[in-house]
Write an enzyme that holds these catalytic residues in place. Sequence first.
Site, mmCIF file in Angstrom:
data_model
loop_
_atom_site.group_PDB
_atom_site.id
_atom_site.type_symbol
_atom_site.label_atom_id
_atom_site.label_comp_id
_atom_site.label_asym_id
_atom_site.label_seq_id
_atom_site.Cartn_x
_atom_site.Cartn_y
_atom_site.Cartn_z
ATOM 1 N N LYS A 1 48.559 33.803 37.592
ATOM 2 C CA LYS A 1 48.960 35.297 38.227
ATOM 3 C C LYS A 1 48.179 36.104 39.002
ATOM 4 O O LYS A 1 46.913 35.688 39.079
ATOM 5 C CB LYS A 1 48.587 36.235 36.920
ATOM 6 C CG LYS A 1 48.882 37.357 36.887
ATOM 7 C CD LYS A 1 48.092 38.557 35.918
ATOM 8 C CE LYS A 1 47.412 39.457 36.305
ATOM 9 N NZ LYS A 1 47.240 40.150 37.846
ATOM 10 N N GLU B 1 34.646 32.808 35.448
ATOM 11 C CA GLU B 1 34.273 32.755 36.955
ATOM 12 C C GLU B 1 34.008 34.225 36.387
ATOM 13 O O GLU B 1 35.014 35.058 37.104
ATOM 14 C CB GLU B 1 34.727 32.433 37.665
ATOM 15 C CG GLU B 1 35.054 30.832 37.435
ATOM 16 C CD GLU B 1 33.558 30.583 37.375
ATOM 17 O OE1 GLU B 1 32.936 30.819 37.959
ATOM 18 O OE2 GLU B 1 34.311 29.326 35.979
ATOM 19 N N CYS C 1 32.177 37.873 44.890
ATOM 20 C CA CYS C 1 31.076 38.377 43.521
ATOM 21 C C CYS C 1 29.612 37.349 43.519
ATOM 22 O O CYS C 1 28.790 37.902 42.820
ATOM 23 C CB CYS C 1 31.740 37.256 42.842
ATOM 24 S SG CYS C 1 31.944 35.395 43.427
ATOM 25 N N GLU D 1 26.952 45.380 38.516
ATOM 26 C CA GLU D 1 27.119 44.932 39.531
ATOM 27 C C GLU D 1 27.951 46.445 40.671
ATOM 28 O O GLU D 1 28.414 46.423 40.049
ATOM 29 C CB GLU D 1 29.075 44.423 39.624
ATOM 30 C CG GLU D 1 29.437 43.161 40.489
ATOM 31 C CD GLU D 1 30.781 42.690 40.621
ATOM 32 O OE1 GLU D 1 30.599 42.806 38.907
ATOM 33 O OE2 GLU D 1 30.085 41.053 40.680
#
Length: 508
Positions: A160, A233, A267, A360
């Site tokens: 996906k 992750e 990331c 983040e």
Amino acid sequence: MKIESYNPNSKQKIGEFEKTDPSRVEEIVQKARQAHLKWNSLTIDKRIDFLKKAKSILYRNREKIAKLITEENGKPIFESYSTEIIPTLSLFDYYIKNSKKFLRPHYERIKLPVMIHKKSWIEYVPFGVVGIISPWNYPLLLPMGQIIPALIAGNSVVFKPSEWTPLVGQKIKEIFDEAGLPENVFNIIFGEAEIGKALVESSIDKLFFTGSTKVGKIISKAASEKLLPVSLELGGKDPAIVLADADLDRAVYGILWGSLMNAGQTCVSIERVYVDEKIYDNFLSRLIDEIKKLTPYSNSEFYDYSNIKLTKQVEIIKEHIEDALSKGAKILYGGKIENNFVQPTILIEVNHSMKVMREETFGPVIPIMKFKTIDEAIELANDSDYGLSASIWTKNISLGKSIAKKIQAGSVLINDCISHFGAGEAVIGGIKMSGTGRVHSKSGLMEMVYEKYYNYDKLTWQKKMWWFKYDKHSTEKIKAATEFLFGDNLLRRMLSGLKVLPALFKKH
Ligand code: NAD
């Protein structure tokens, strides 16, 4: 229902896709399971041949695919090559070259004397149907880093792609179709969270999720209900520590790139910078010199950073900057935000009470703090919920290595950042809120299989001394065996051995 894809720079619609109906996901997984049985019955060499074809299709179409990534994601064409096409080709090479060796069954001799006549070995068995849910920020590299080892190991895949980069997802499907993979070995499903949820709830055998920590937690909870193995992750808040002896130019170039590459939407981008107070002023003035040279997106083919892909992310970036300013931070450079454009921004006088140092940001913001001692820098770097990657900038490599050991992160680079994503050998993954699994490298391949243990006994007529029936005699024997195996007096061990030996060769 359709999902539409937009270029974040021009804001133009570049394509649309029919969403997969979530009620069809289980049927797709079932077909993938049938296909897996056939796929896994091929030799690994045969499967690798298909992957070689896929690699050469990607290589031949690199220009078209790089352009598509740039259009859909926004990143400069340079980065579509340097951070997508090249690392993906290199991962193909790495797994094509090494997988057979890594997945070879191997014998394990049992050294325990009472089992010495057993032969045992370990095989690596693919899980079956592997689900892969990906984010939009590296729409080629991230899924390919999981798809390639999954297929080589003998799994079929249900993939996906992010709803924000469906065109690149479709391109991946076309690559494997053109490579001639048997039907239903590689499958794609399109849509948003709903279709991702349907995949988690389906009968897949393992899930690989790359994305935000927020969604990672939701997925982890759902997966734990049915003990579905998952690899996560997730997000990061990577620190960079700049020591007083660092090569200042290298540190400035590297940290600028590590913070602003893909407009900070990476990331493992540098999200916190700690600089020794002795070089703090020089570092800032060199950083400003260099940041001024960068070019934002324009209609030209060449620019250094793009607009922010998601409007909701612009809101988060804005919130982090405003929160920092309200708590005493200052903008040393930048700060302009207009629609999806965020000017690269340097923040100083920041501290760990601010969101920009804790959550983040995922944007082109560089918050910088000074430190007095190395211990203080390490403490600050580790004061985070995240633990994805980190970097240390120093000419003293042995000092850099000793600091690296103390940093809580899945990877630490000395005098560099992010580039390990381009090396097949490098292990990628995080600790704490940054996730659980590992991708790329041998570890990434081993995540695609489970270890299956076998043994057989060469003494087919033997009755094992540990089988029933338990009586005085057998209990004496097991006590003697304990002494024979682990005793600390050599003579007594030998005497016990004499008692045990006949039992080892006893017929039923
Ligand atoms: P996201 O978590 O919003 O979405 C990731 C994927 O999950 C998308 O395909 C999305 O459709 C799907 N999804 C969303 N909700 C879901 C649900 N409830 N169930 C199942 N699937 C669901 O992340 P994003 O905005 O696409 O990507 C950015 C994030 O990814 C950042 O936090 C970044 O740090 C992280 N990331 C991590 C790595 C890594 O290797 N650790 C790499 C790239 C990006």
